[in-house]
Write a protein that holds these residues in place. Structure first.
Motif, PDB file in Angstrom:
ATOM      1  N   ILE A   1     -53.658 -76.162 -57.261  1.00  0.00           N
ATOM      2  CA  ILE A   1     -53.998 -76.303 -58.563  1.00  0.00           C
ATOM      3  C   ILE A   1     -55.569 -76.505 -58.462  1.00  0.00           C
ATOM      4  O   ILE A   1     -56.011 -77.628 -57.927  1.00  0.00           O
ATOM      5  CB  ILE A   1     -53.297 -77.810 -58.975  1.00  0.00           C
ATOM      6  N   ASP A   2     -56.207 -75.315 -58.959  1.00  0.00           N
ATOM      7  CA  ASP A   2     -57.584 -75.399 -58.911  1.00  0.00           C
ATOM      8  C   ASP A   2     -58.002 -74.778 -60.290  1.00  0.00           C
ATOM      9  O   ASP A   2     -58.983 -74.247 -60.527  1.00  0.00           O
ATOM     10  CB  ASP A   2     -58.131 -74.463 -57.875  1.00  0.00           C
ATOM     11  N   GLY A   3     -57.514 -75.248 -61.334  1.00  0.00           N
ATOM     12  CA  GLY A   3     -57.680 -74.962 -62.711  1.00  0.00           C
ATOM     13  C   GLY A   3     -56.624 -75.728 -63.663  1.00  0.00           C
ATOM     14  O   GLY A   3     -55.467 -76.048 -63.006  1.00  0.00           O
ATOM     15  N   PRO A   4     -56.738 -75.749 -64.889  1.00  0.00           N
ATOM     16  CA  PRO A   4     -57.974 -75.209 -65.807  1.00  0.00           C
ATOM     17  C   PRO A   4     -59.340 -76.242 -65.561  1.00  0.00           C
ATOM     18  O   PRO A   4     -58.915 -76.981 -64.565  1.00  0.00           O
ATOM     19  CB  PRO A   4     -57.385 -75.309 -67.030  1.00  0.00           C
TER      20      PRO A   4
ATOM     21  N   LEU B   1     -48.030 -87.739 -49.807  1.00  0.00           N
ATOM     22  CA  LEU B   1     -49.309 -87.317 -49.381  1.00  0.00           C
ATOM     23  C   LEU B   1     -49.318 -86.911 -47.997  1.00  0.00           C
ATOM     24  O   LEU B   1     -48.993 -87.442 -47.088  1.00  0.00           O
ATOM     25  CB  LEU B   1     -50.201 -87.947 -49.804  1.00  0.00           C
ATOM     26  N   VAL B   2     -49.892 -85.590 -47.602  1.00  0.00           N
ATOM     27  CA  VAL B   2     -50.015 -84.987 -46.188  1.00  0.00           C
ATOM     28  C   VAL B   2     -51.278 -85.416 -45.509  1.00  0.00           C
ATOM     29  O   VAL B   2     -51.313 -85.868 -44.727  1.00  0.00           O
ATOM     30  CB  VAL B   2     -49.436 -83.725 -46.137  1.00  0.00           C
ATOM     31  N   GLU B   3     -52.319 -84.936 -46.563  1.00  0.00           N
ATOM     32  CA  GLU B   3     -53.479 -85.082 -46.151  1.00  0.00           C
ATOM     33  C   GLU B   3     -54.508 -85.157 -47.351  1.00  0.00           C
ATOM     34  O   GLU B   3     -54.268 -84.192 -48.230  1.00  0.00           O
ATOM     35  CB  GLU B   3     -54.045 -84.065 -45.105  1.00  0.00           C
ATOM     36  N   LYS B   4     -55.753 -85.498 -47.041  1.00  0.00           N
ATOM     37  CA  LYS B   4     -56.832 -85.280 -47.967  1.00  0.00           C
ATOM     38  C   LYS B   4     -58.077 -84.869 -47.247  1.00  0.00           C
ATOM     39  O   LYS B   4     -58.372 -85.528 -46.403  1.00  0.00           O
ATOM     40  CB  LYS B   4     -57.120 -86.688 -48.832  1.00  0.00           C
ATOM     41  N   VAL B   5     -58.483 -83.531 -47.350  1.00  0.00           N
ATOM     42  CA  VAL B   5     -59.640 -83.186 -46.930  1.00  0.00           C
ATOM     43  C   VAL B   5     -60.647 -82.853 -48.119  1.00  0.00           C
ATOM     44  O   VAL B   5     -60.565 -82.088 -48.718  1.00  0.00           O
ATOM     45  CB  VAL B   5     -59.295 -81.786 -46.132  1.00  0.00           C
ATOM     46  N   GLY B   6     -61.570 -83.479 -48.125  1.00  0.00           N
ATOM     47  CA  GLY B   6     -62.819 -83.277 -49.042  1.00  0.00           C
ATOM     48  C   GLY B   6     -62.411 -83.770 -50.281  1.00  0.00           C
ATOM     49  O   GLY B   6     -61.790 -84.682 -50.693  1.00  0.00           O
TER      50      GLY B   6
ATOM     51  N   VAL C   1     -53.846 -79.825 -54.882  1.00  0.00           N
ATOM     52  CA  VAL C   1     -54.697 -80.408 -55.838  1.00  0.00           C
ATOM     53  C   VAL C   1     -55.980 -80.549 -55.467  1.00  0.00           C
ATOM     54  O   VAL C   1     -56.720 -81.301 -54.753  1.00  0.00           O
ATOM     55  CB  VAL C   1     -54.338 -81.786 -56.646  1.00  0.00           C
ATOM     56  N   HIS C   2     -57.043 -79.696 -56.105  1.00  0.00           N
ATOM     57  CA  HIS C   2     -58.437 -79.717 -55.855  1.00  0.00           C
ATOM     58  C   HIS C   2     -59.217 -80.524 -56.665  1.00  0.00           C
ATOM     59  O   HIS C   2     -58.638 -80.774 -58.147  1.00  0.00           O
ATOM     60  CB  HIS C   2     -59.009 -78.425 -55.989  1.00  0.00           C
ATOM     61  N   GLU C   3     -60.209 -81.156 -56.302  1.00  0.00           N
ATOM     62  CA  GLU C   3     -61.094 -82.094 -57.029  1.00  0.00           C
ATOM     63  C   GLU C   3     -60.141 -83.414 -57.581  1.00  0.00           C
ATOM     64  O   GLU C   3     -60.218 -83.952 -58.594  1.00  0.00           O
ATOM     65  CB  GLU C   3     -61.765 -81.473 -58.445  1.00  0.00           C
ATOM     66  N   CYS C   4     -59.303 -83.715 -56.339  1.00  0.00           N
ATOM     67  CA  CYS C   4     -58.484 -84.742 -56.634  1.00  0.00           C
ATOM     68  C   CYS C   4     -59.125 -86.301 -56.901  1.00  0.00           C
ATOM     69  O   CYS C   4     -58.406 -87.252 -57.071  1.00  0.00           O
ATOM     70  CB  CYS C   4     -57.624 -84.977 -55.457  1.00  0.00           C
ATOM     71  N   GLU C   5     -60.389 -86.513 -56.665  1.00  0.00           N
ATOM     72  CA  GLU C   5     -61.233 -87.723 -56.888  1.00  0.00           C
ATOM     73  C   GLU C   5     -61.242 -87.950 -58.437  1.00  0.00           C
ATOM     74  O   GLU C   5     -61.505 -89.121 -58.829  1.00  0.00           O
ATOM     75  CB  GLU C   5     -62.296 -87.842 -56.158  1.00  0.00           C
ATOM     76  N   ARG C   6     -60.997 -86.770 -59.179  1.00  0.00           N
ATOM     77  CA  ARG C   6     -61.360 -87.012 -60.695  1.00  0.00           C
ATOM     78  C   ARG C   6     -60.129 -87.871 -61.235  1.00  0.00           C
ATOM     79  O   ARG C   6     -59.230 -87.792 -60.866  1.00  0.00           O
ATOM     80  CB  ARG C   6     -61.544 -85.781 -61.525  1.00  0.00           C
ATOM     81  N   GLU C   7     -60.165 -88.433 -62.374  1.00  0.00           N
ATOM     82  CA  GLU C   7     -59.294 -89.502 -62.999  1.00  0.00           C
ATOM     83  C   GLU C   7     -57.771 -88.660 -63.368  1.00  0.00           C
ATOM     84  O   GLU C   7     -56.882 -88.999 -62.901  1.00  0.00           O
ATOM     85  CB  GLU C   7     -59.568 -90.178 -64.285  1.00  0.00           C
TER      86      GLU C   7
ATOM     87  N   MET D   1     -53.343 -82.107 -65.942  1.00  0.00           N
ATOM     88  CA  MET D   1     -52.221 -83.268 -65.878  1.00  0.00           C
ATOM     89  C   MET D   1     -50.926 -81.857 -66.219  1.00  0.00           C
ATOM     90  O   MET D   1     -49.802 -82.133 -65.659  1.00  0.00           O
ATOM     91  CB  MET D   1     -52.176 -84.079 -66.932  1.00  0.00           C
ATOM     92  N   SER D   2     -51.125 -80.802 -66.991  1.00  0.00           N
ATOM     93  CA  SER D   2     -49.941 -79.987 -67.065  1.00  0.00           C
ATOM     94  C   SER D   2     -49.445 -79.212 -65.931  1.00  0.00           C
ATOM     95  O   SER D   2     -48.376 -79.044 -65.620  1.00  0.00           O
ATOM     96  CB  SER D   2     -49.899 -79.082 -68.358  1.00  0.00           C
ATOM     97  N   ALA D   3     -50.637 -78.818 -65.379  1.00  0.00           N
ATOM     98  CA  ALA D   3     -50.438 -78.008 -64.031  1.00  0.00           C
ATOM     99  C   ALA D   3     -49.827 -78.802 -62.941  1.00  0.00           C
ATOM    100  O   ALA D   3     -48.994 -78.363 -62.291  1.00  0.00           O
ATOM    101  CB  ALA D   3     -51.867 -77.402 -63.523  1.00  0.00           C
ATOM    102  N   VAL D   4     -50.291 -80.255 -62.865  1.00  0.00           N
ATOM    103  CA  VAL D   4     -49.668 -80.971 -61.954  1.00  0.00           C
ATOM    104  C   VAL D   4     -48.097 -81.181 -62.255  1.00  0.00           C
ATOM    105  O   VAL D   4     -47.224 -81.212 -61.247  1.00  0.00           O
ATOM    106  CB  VAL D   4     -50.401 -82.352 -61.755  1.00  0.00           C
TER     107      VAL D   4
END
Length: 313
Positions: free
Chosen positions: A213-216, A272-277, A251-257, A227-230
């Protein structure tokens, strides 16, 4: 008794021999000999360092796939200033590790078309790679530029959600967790407002191995948000057969709300397996029989969200 030849005369005789009329042929012979020796040495070195004759034969009978070679040429000729990588090297490594169990023939679903899209499909050159994006021109161009024989599909997607809708959509998803927004369902017929139900029909019945998930877009309140993609990725993973392996959802940019809250709600902290960046990777198993919940325990941060509509219907 034979008179010894003076040293000077010996040197002159040697000099005459050195300038023999056949010198060009001698040089060619020496050049040929050195070239042959170098080739033989390198061939012997490579042969002795090869793992086995079987592997060497397999390598010679399996050339680089067209998709991979095209991707290499693409990135080798790209200007890194004009087309910077969207994912960092550690994040790309995490993505690659998620592909390894099924590589190179995974079922890969990607939300968003980025600079790395060709790389993603190339790493999965023997599998199915599907890309979904807001932009119709990007979707058309990706399909048009994909190498012949590549199982790549790209579709444009219209989102009805907005980042500002998150509290209301979260409230509805919880209220309908055993109804329209249940974790196991055929999304093609879903009435859940956070579900994506207008994809090509066949995509809902693919047992996806990896979902990225790197969009929209999700950088302001008027952006569609993810949220719909997730939610859709979570349902696709939970609705697989009981014998299927877990789906790797990233999920990319996972730090956003929106990304953080949606991931906690539908992908679950226990997966959750890992969080990289900025990339979070979840291993989401198929739902257990009779289960109507996405997660065994909901995160405290998600539960404490205010349920606001912000004037949106």
């Amino acid at each position: 008794m034979k008179t010894p030849t003076p040293p000077q005369q010996q040197q002159q005789q040697q000099l005459i021999l050195f300038h023999h009329p056949k010198q060009p042929h001698s040089r060619l012979f020496i050049l040929f000999f050195l070239s042959f020796f170098t080739f033989a040495f390198l061939f012997t070195l490579l042969s002795t360092s090869a793992p086995s004759q079987t592997q060497a034969a397999a390598a010679s009978s399996n050339p680089i796939p067209a998709a991979l070679s095209s991707a290499l040429l693409h990135y080798a000729s790209s200007n890194s200033t004009l087309s910077p990588p969207h994912l960092s090297l550690p994040e790309l490594s995490s993505f690659l590790s998620s592909l390894l169990p099924c590589s190179p023939s995974c079922n890969l679903l990607v939300f968003g078309i980025t600079h790395e899209s060709l790389l993603f499909s190339s790493l999965n050159h023997a599998g199915l790679s599907v890309f979904l994006d807001e932009s119709e021109p990007l979707s058309t161009r990706l399909e048009r530029d994909s190498p012949p024989g590549t199982r790549l599909e790209a579709y444009d997607l219209s989102y009805t959600t907005r980042v500002s809708h998150l509290p209301r959509l979260l409230r509805i998803a919880r209220e309908e967790s055993s109804g329209e927004c249940r974790p196991v369902q055929d999304l093609l017929f879903s009435e859940c407002p956070v579900a994506i139900n207008d994809l090509p029909n066949h995509l809902y019945h693919v047992p996806w191995d990896v979902i990225l998930i790197d969009g929209p877009r999700g950088y302001d309140d008027d952006s569609p948000g993810r949220m719909s993609a997730v939610f859709t990725a979570a349902v696709l993973a939970r609705s697989k057969g009981s014998g299927d392996r877990p789906t790797q959802v990233m999920v990319h940019e996972c730090e956003r709300e929106v990304e953080r809250v949606s991931s906690e709600e539908f992908l679950c902290a226990e997966n959750l397996v890992e969080k990289v960046g900025s990339l979070a990777r979840f291993s989401v198993p198929p739902a257990e029989a009779g289960s109507w919940a996405f997660c065994r325990q909901r995160g405290n941060e998600t539960a404490s969200l205010e349920e606001e509509d912000d004037g949106e219907e």
